[in-house]
Design an enzyme around this catalytic site. Structure first.
Site, PDB file in Angstrom:
ATOM      1  NE  ARG A  34      -4.054 -30.851  49.033  1.00 58.11           N
ATOM      2  CZ  ARG A  34      -3.123 -31.838  49.251  1.00 58.11           C
ATOM      3  NH1 ARG A  34      -3.216 -32.326  50.634  1.00 58.11           N
ATOM      4  NH2 ARG A  34      -2.149 -31.965  48.759  1.00 58.11           N
ATOM      5  CB  ALA A  95      -3.259 -34.725  46.063  1.00 56.32           C
ATOM      6  CB  SER A  96       1.106 -31.407  43.948  1.00 55.03           C
ATOM      7  OG  SER A  96       1.137 -31.901  42.640  1.00 55.03           O
ATOM      8  NE  ARG A  97       6.452 -30.132  49.068  1.00 56.97           N
ATOM      9  CZ  ARG A  97       7.577 -29.847  48.804  1.00 56.97           C
ATOM     10  NH1 ARG A  97       8.418 -30.723  48.491  1.00 56.97           N
ATOM     11  NH2 ARG A  97       7.902 -28.736  48.968  1.00 56.97           N
TER      12      ARG A  97
END
Length: 388
Positions: A34, A95-97
């Site tokens: 990530r 950046a989404s959860r």
């Protein structure tokens, strides 16, 4: 300092334990680093303002946020911030959860060989996960911001995921690679663009966050029919930034408005939390009270005391409800051509009168010309949600 590999494994374990990350998606999550998709400078909420955090200044803090449980702000003000403070800033990309990412991919319900079009490339992390599961040749992603698209393209290639990254308006889809088996949007819409439906195979699925000025937080799952329509329901609770051409206008509210001596003053026994804090009530109200934003306004120096403001961003109408702990009546002020609090309470009572339906009761039909929303039979989800 904990290594990225250790943080990735820990994150995957947490998502698996919570049930958000399913077994079929676990290998993809473990194979995609990530942090490789997080820009060198991100924005962090200090509690009073958004401030930039540079990887070079705090590598361990930067990495902790990259693998944290919250979303990471990766761009403000469409890439042209005026300064470091929160005032005036709009979060324009993130950046989404990780749990949201996992949930949306589970709802997408893909199988080997399927083709997917993603709307809103952002960092490129989500298309990398799709590519790890389905193969890069089966993934198309669209990003309207040229700088974000270029950065995502570089990150995807650097991690071995050479997906098709299109710089363009996601609302239009991408016809050259259609039809798709799945379309997934990582931006919120008020109206589902019909090109997404038209570019999906009959029987395919369109997944998109959806909402309006009052309520941004519903995930739609739509099945595409053979006649060019799509039908579905709410499949989750999550809020995203808006598709750029459907952004809700920013609605600042100055407490000085409450000194307006032209505002009508009344009292209500409806606690404001019930109309904004109850997810299911809030969604139902939003469908019957268009063009109305709600804003939480704490009262300085008064623990537990707050106002909720209701504002029409397109007209000079507003209302406030003043909550004081222990009170059984709350002061209401209303001004303008619309009586917004009256509209909200009427919609709330309608929701209660029809049985306090949960969000999954709303059926959405998208046609080439309109978006229809109506109550459907219950699915048996979340009986507790019927409580106020």
């Amino acid at each position: 300092m904990t290594s990225p590999e250790e943080r990735l494994r820990s994150l995957a374990n947490e998502l698996t334990a919570s049930g958000e990350l399913t077994d079929d998606w676990l290998p993809a999550f473990l194979s995609v680093p990530r942090h490789a998709f997080i820009p060198e400078t991100i924005w962090q909420d200090s509690g009073q303002e958004l401030v930039p955090l540079r990887r070079v200044d705090d590598p361990d803090g930067w990495l902790a946020l990259a693998y944290g449980e919250d979303f990471v702000v990766t761009q403000v003000d469409d890439g042209a911030p005026l300064g470091p403070g929160l005032i005036g800033h709009v979060i324009s990309s993130s950046a989404s959860r990780p749990d949201v990412v996992a949930h949306m991919l589970a709802v997408l319900d893909v199988e080997a060989g399927m083709t997917v079009c993603e709307i809103g490339t952002g960092t490129g992390y989500n298309p990398a996960l799709l590519a790890a599961r389905l193969g890069a040749a089966n993934v198309t992603t669209i990003e309207i911001d040229p700088d974000l698209a270029a950065r995502a393209r570089r990150s995807l290639r650097a991690t071995g995921h050479d997906v098709t990254v299109v710089t363009g308006d996601g609302a239009l889809g991408y016809p050259p690679r259609a039809p798709y088996d799945r379309v997934i949007a990582t931006v919120s819409v008020q109206r589902v663009p019909h090109p997404w439906i038209a570019q999906t195979r009959p029987g395919g699925r369109v997944i998109s966050p959806w909402g309006n000025a009052y309520h941004n937080g519903a995930l739609l799952s739509l099945t595409v029919m053979g006649d060019g329509t799509a039908v579905g329901r709410v499949a989750g609770d999550m809020a995203f930034m808006w598709l750029r051409d459907q952004r809700v206008p920013r609605v600042p509210f100055d407490d000085a408005r409450c000194e307006d001596d032209t505002a009508a003053i009344t009292y209500t026994d409806v606690q404001p939390y019930h109309v904004v804090g109850n997810y299911h009530a809030s969604l139902a109200i939003s469908l019957r009270v268009p063009n109305c934003a709600n804003i939480y306004c704490p009262v300085d120096g008064c623990l537990g005391e707050y106002r909720v403001a209701f504002v029409d961003p397109l007209a000079d109408s507003w209302a406030t409800v003043h909550y004081r702990p222990g009170a059984d009546k709350y002061q209401v002020q209303q001004a303008g051509s619309r009586q917004l609090w009256t509209e909200v309470v009427t919609a709330y009572r309608y929701w209660r009168d029809v049985g306090s339906p949960t969000a999954d009761r709303w059926q959405i039909t998208v046609t080439p010309h309109q978006q229809l929303i109506e109550l459907a039979e219950p699915t048996g989800l979340d009986e507790d949600a019927k409580k106020p």
